[in-house]
Design a protein around this motif. Structure first.
Motif, PDB file in Angstrom:
ATOM      1  N   LEU A  55       3.494  -7.299  -6.679  1.00 22.77           N
ATOM      2  CA  LEU A  55       3.760  -5.879  -6.420  1.00 22.77           C
ATOM      3  C   LEU A  55       4.109  -5.165  -7.727  1.00 22.77           C
ATOM      4  CD1 LEU A  55       4.386  -3.532  -4.341  1.00 22.77           C
ATOM      5  CD2 LEU A  55       6.764  -4.233  -4.581  1.00 22.77           C
ATOM      6  N   LEU A  56       4.983  -5.804  -8.484  1.00 23.33           N
ATOM      7  CA  LEU A  56       5.430  -5.218  -9.750  1.00 23.33           C
ATOM      8  C   LEU A  56       4.233  -4.991 -10.693  1.00 23.33           C
ATOM      9  CD1 LEU A  56       8.212  -4.506 -10.834  1.00 23.33           C
ATOM     10  CD2 LEU A  56       8.477  -6.871 -11.582  1.00 23.33           C
TER      11      LEU A  56
ATOM     12  N   LYS B 161       8.666 -11.578   1.773  1.00 21.39           N
ATOM     13  CA  LYS B 161       8.890 -12.760   2.624  1.00 21.39           C
ATOM     14  C   LYS B 161       8.840 -12.372   4.094  1.00 21.39           C
ATOM     15  CE  LYS B 161      11.247 -15.756  -0.589  1.00 21.39           C
ATOM     16  NZ  LYS B 161      12.520 -16.003  -1.237  1.00 21.39           N
ATOM     17  N   LYS B 162       9.378 -11.179   4.397  1.00 21.02           N
ATOM     18  CA  LYS B 162       9.268 -10.666   5.772  1.00 21.02           C
ATOM     19  C   LYS B 162       8.726  -9.247   5.687  1.00 21.02           C
ATOM     20  CE  LYS B 162      13.468 -11.882   7.406  1.00 21.02           C
ATOM     21  NZ  LYS B 162      14.527 -11.502   8.304  1.00 21.02           N
ATOM     22  N   GLY B 163       7.665  -8.999   6.375  1.00 21.75           N
ATOM     23  CA  GLY B 163       7.029  -7.683   6.262  1.00 21.75           C
ATOM     24  C   GLY B 163       6.206  -7.635   4.990  1.00 21.75           C
ATOM     25  N   GLY B 164       5.969  -6.450   4.481  1.00 17.62           N
ATOM     26  CA  GLY B 164       5.104  -6.325   3.304  1.00 17.62           C
ATOM     27  C   GLY B 164       3.661  -6.531   3.725  1.00 17.62           C
ATOM     28  N   SER B 165       2.833  -6.931   2.754  1.00 24.76           N
ATOM     29  CA  SER B 165       1.429  -7.122   3.127  1.00 24.76           C
ATOM     30  C   SER B 165       0.810  -8.228   2.290  1.00 24.76           C
ATOM     31  CB  SER B 165       0.661  -5.815   2.944  1.00 24.76           C
ATOM     32  OG  SER B 165       1.050  -5.211   1.730  1.00 24.76           O
ATOM     33  N   GLY B 166       1.560  -9.314   2.165  1.00 25.15           N
ATOM     34  CA  GLY B 166       0.996 -10.484   1.491  1.00 25.15           C
ATOM     35  C   GLY B 166       1.366 -10.620   0.033  1.00 25.15           C
ATOM     36  N   ALA B 167       1.653  -9.509  -0.641  1.00 20.69           N
ATOM     37  CA  ALA B 167       1.983  -9.621  -2.074  1.00 20.69           C
ATOM     38  C   ALA B 167       3.437 -10.061  -2.232  1.00 20.69           C
ATOM     39  CB  ALA B 167       1.776  -8.259  -2.747  1.00 20.69           C
ATOM     40  N   GLY B 168       3.681 -10.940  -3.196  1.00 26.59           N
ATOM     41  CA  GLY B 168       5.057 -11.281  -3.556  1.00 26.59           C
ATOM     42  C   GLY B 168       5.576 -10.241  -4.547  1.00 26.59           C
ATOM     43  N   PHE B 169       6.828 -10.391  -4.976  1.00 24.64           N
ATOM     44  CA  PHE B 169       7.411  -9.353  -5.822  1.00 24.64           C
ATOM     45  C   PHE B 169       6.685  -9.198  -7.153  1.00 24.64           C
ATOM     46  CE2 PHE B 169      10.732  -7.835  -8.844  1.00 24.64           C
ATOM     47  CZ  PHE B 169      10.644  -6.507  -8.444  1.00 24.64           C
ATOM     48  N   ALA B 170       6.355 -10.339  -7.798  1.00 25.03           N
ATOM     49  CA  ALA B 170       5.719 -10.234  -9.120  1.00 25.03           C
ATOM     50  C   ALA B 170       4.378  -9.508  -9.007  1.00 25.03           C
ATOM     51  CB  ALA B 170       5.537 -11.626  -9.734  1.00 25.03           C
TER      52      ALA B 170
ATOM     53  N   GLY C  67       0.825  -1.211   0.000  1.00 26.88           N
ATOM     54  CA  GLY C  67       0.000   0.000   0.000  1.00 26.88           C
ATOM     55  C   GLY C  67       0.857   1.257   0.000  1.00 26.88           C
ATOM     56  N   GLU C  68       1.883   1.271   0.845  1.00 28.06           N
ATOM     57  CA  GLU C  68       2.767   2.446   0.919  1.00 28.06           C
ATOM     58  C   GLU C  68       3.523   2.645  -0.390  1.00 28.06           C
ATOM     59  OE1 GLU C  68       4.343   3.245   5.434  1.00 28.06           O
ATOM     60  OE2 GLU C  68       5.793   3.084   3.835  1.00 28.06           O
ATOM     61  N   ILE C  69       3.996   1.529  -0.939  1.00 28.73           N
ATOM     62  CA  ILE C  69       4.790   1.619  -2.182  1.00 28.73           C
ATOM     63  C   ILE C  69       3.907   2.142  -3.326  1.00 28.73           C
ATOM     64  CG2 ILE C  69       6.045   0.240  -3.906  1.00 28.73           C
ATOM     65  CD1 ILE C  69       6.769  -1.640  -1.454  1.00 28.73           C
ATOM     66  N   LEU C  70       2.680   1.640  -3.369  1.00 34.06           N
ATOM     67  CA  LEU C  70       1.768   2.089  -4.434  1.00 34.06           C
ATOM     68  C   LEU C  70       1.375   3.552  -4.254  1.00 34.06           C
ATOM     69  CD1 LEU C  70      -0.347  -1.158  -4.660  1.00 34.06           C
ATOM     70  CD2 LEU C  70       1.187  -0.274  -6.414  1.00 34.06           C
ATOM     71  N   SER C  71       1.214   3.975  -3.002  1.00 25.92           N
ATOM     72  CA  SER C  71       0.908   5.396  -2.765  1.00 25.92           C
ATOM     73  C   SER C  71       2.074   6.261  -3.215  1.00 25.92           C
ATOM     74  CB  SER C  71       0.679   5.679  -1.277  1.00 25.92           C
ATOM     75  OG  SER C  71      -0.375   4.956  -0.825  1.00 25.92           O
ATOM     76  N   GLU C  72       3.293   5.817  -2.910  1.00 25.02           N
ATOM     77  CA  GLU C  72       4.461   6.607  -3.310  1.00 25.02           C
ATOM     78  C   GLU C  72       4.565   6.655  -4.838  1.00 25.02           C
ATOM     79  OE1 GLU C  72       8.042   5.800  -1.116  1.00 25.02           O
ATOM     80  OE2 GLU C  72       9.261   7.020  -2.463  1.00 25.02           O
ATOM     81  N   THR C  73       4.274   5.516  -5.481  1.00 21.31           N
ATOM     82  CA  THR C  73       4.317   5.482  -6.951  1.00 21.31           C
ATOM     83  C   THR C  73       3.310   6.482  -7.532  1.00 21.31           C
ATOM     84  OG1 THR C  73       4.771   3.109  -6.790  1.00 21.31           O
ATOM     85  CG2 THR C  73       4.187   3.945  -8.961  1.00 21.31           C
TER      86      THR C  73
END
Ligand code: SF4
Length: 452
Positions: free
Chosen positions: A229-230, A218-227, A189-195
């Motif tokens: 999120l990307l 894998k640690k932290g985040g909010s359930g989404a894996g990298f792909a 959520g934070e990363i998408l808001s910053e984007t």
């Protein structure tokens, strides 16, 4: 609880910031500038005008600590002339040496480890109003909500976003897991808001940053894996291009590779640091993959996406690297046909396991190997780029060329610099450019009109 000061009426002050090292450090400097802007600092390129000087350090290269001391030495006279000047050190050397830096450098006011950047305003306040000299190097296993909450500012059409911090891989030569701590991800959520905030300021291209982006979530985040999120970052309104770095070869997922097919915003460029072509050396480095595993993955990516630019890092002269090991590295770069490599001579980092390894490679052998590797890669790079002449590539225009102000410069999706003449300024647009020539570090082109 810290009392919030009102800075809206405070006189503007100036900050000079000197940044060493990688893109993570560049991003940290941008973050600090964003925080400082809130307390009415503006950036200056002149240290003699500054009210605050920050040196954002890196310990990847040799003699990092000495470099910090010599950089700080340059500012001693300024502090003597203006005792109110605040001088701070941040980054990996700050984390490693902490209070020792304050003891060694009497004119230094502030030491700030990578986990403490969000405390910058509070620390400045302590220096200013209480005359304290402060070192903040505590590390935290989690990223607090809002810790990265300052939307990074960008001077142009491109910006980077930290999606995680730290690393759990403990490659035997690397200091990062100690200086930047264990891996932890920011929330999607934070990363998408910053984007989205960056897109609103005119940014068209974002680069997601992490020591190992493939293990995002894998640690932290909010359930989404990298792909995942990307994918979501690619779908942000206004964002035309998305890149990411660094991608650890052992953690590249099928979902990530598939995404290049699915999302046109995802640039056809992947940086996959191999470090060595020898299993003996890879084992000693604790990289977590073999030569064959790396080759299988990278060749499959190149076969599926023939226009994918693959870049890598190589370390030569790691302890125990024989001529035969080095030949295997040369053979691997031949086999892959990297678009570019970033190559370094090994030098030990105090505090890492490899610093205690015997069987050091003599300095002259290391430098010969580096020269041989770089010469061959220059030829391979030139060959790969020459193959682009006559092709039409989309170029995200960044502005006027540094070498010829009458020309524009930008990058292709595969991250090659292209200079070309265009009738009007189109910064932020992606234009089709026909490639007409290859220069040592860039391509030349001319805008072309697609048949309607
Ligand atoms: S993956 Fe290895 S080289 Fe990269 S930051 Fe982590 S420990 Fe260092």
């Amino acid at each position: 609880m810290q009392e919030m000061r009102d800075f809206s009426q405070a006189p503007a002050r100036q900050v000079f910031i000197e940044t060493f090292g990688c893109q993570m450090n560049d991003n940290d400097s941008t973050r600090m500038l964003g925080l400082l802007e809130k307390i009415r600092y503006v950036r200056t390129d002149l240290p003699e005008r500054a009210d605050l000087i920050l040196v954002n350090t890196c310990s990847i290269r040799d003699k990092a600590e000495q470099k910090v001391y010599s950089t700080l030495g340059r500012f001693r006279a300024l502090k003597q002339a203006r005792p109110g000047l605040i001088i701070g050190v941040s980054g990996c050397v700050a984390q490693q040496h902490g209070e020792r830096l304050l003891n060694r450098v009497p004119h230094l006011d502030m030491v700030l480890g990578p986990h403490n950047l969000h405390r910058l305003g509070e620390l400045i306040e302590r220096v200013e109003s209480r005359g304290e000299r402060v070192a903040a190097t505590a590390q935290s296993a989690a990223i607090a909500e809002g810790e990265y909450g300052v939307a990074a500012k960008s001077a142009g059409v491109k910006a980077s976003i930290s999606i995680m911090r730290g690393c759990d891989n403990f490659c035997s030569y690397c200091i990062v897991p100690y200086t930047r701590g264990r891996e932890v991800s920011r929330t999607a959520g934070e990363i998408l808001s910053e984007t989205a905030a960056l897109a609103r300021t005119g940014v068209k291209e974002v680069t997601l940053l992490g020591q190992n982006v493939n293990s995002y979530g894998k640690k932290g985040g909010s359930g989404a894996g990298f792909a995942e999120l990307l994918r979501r970052v690619c779908m942000t309104s206004g964002i035309k291009r998305v890149r990411f770095i660094t991608s650890h070869p052992k953690d590249v997922s099928d979902a990530l590779v598939d995404l290049f097919d699915e999302r046109p915003e995802l640039c056809r460029h992947i940086h996959l640091p191999v470090q060595s072509g020898s299993d003996t050396v890879l084992g000693a480095m604790r990289r977590g993959y073999t030569r064959d595993e790396y080759l299988e993955m990278v060749l499959a990516i190149k076969e599926r996406y023939p226009d994918m630019a693959v870049t890598t890092d190589v370390i030569v002269g790691f302890p125990g690297e024989t001529e035969a090991c080095f030949s295997e590295t040369m053979d691997l770069i031949e086999h892959v046909g990297f678009d570019n490599i970033f190559s370094f001579m090994y030098s030990p980092r105090p505090g890492t396991d490899a610093a205690g390894f015997g069987d050091a490679v003599p300095a002259d052998v290391k430098s010969t190997r580096l020269r041989v590797l770089q010469e061959r890669q220059r030829e391979i790079t030139s060959r790969e780029r020459s193959a682009l002449v006559g092709r039409t590539l989309g170029v995200l225009v960044e502005g006027a060329s540094k070498t010829d102000g009458a020309e524009l410069t930008g990058r292709t999706g595969c991250n090659r610099i292209v200079n070309f003449a265009a009738p009007r300024a189109v910064a932020g647009e992606i234009v089709d450019v026909c490639i007409t020539g290859v220069m040592p570090n860039s391509l030349r082109g001319e805008p072309c009109v697609r048949p309607s």
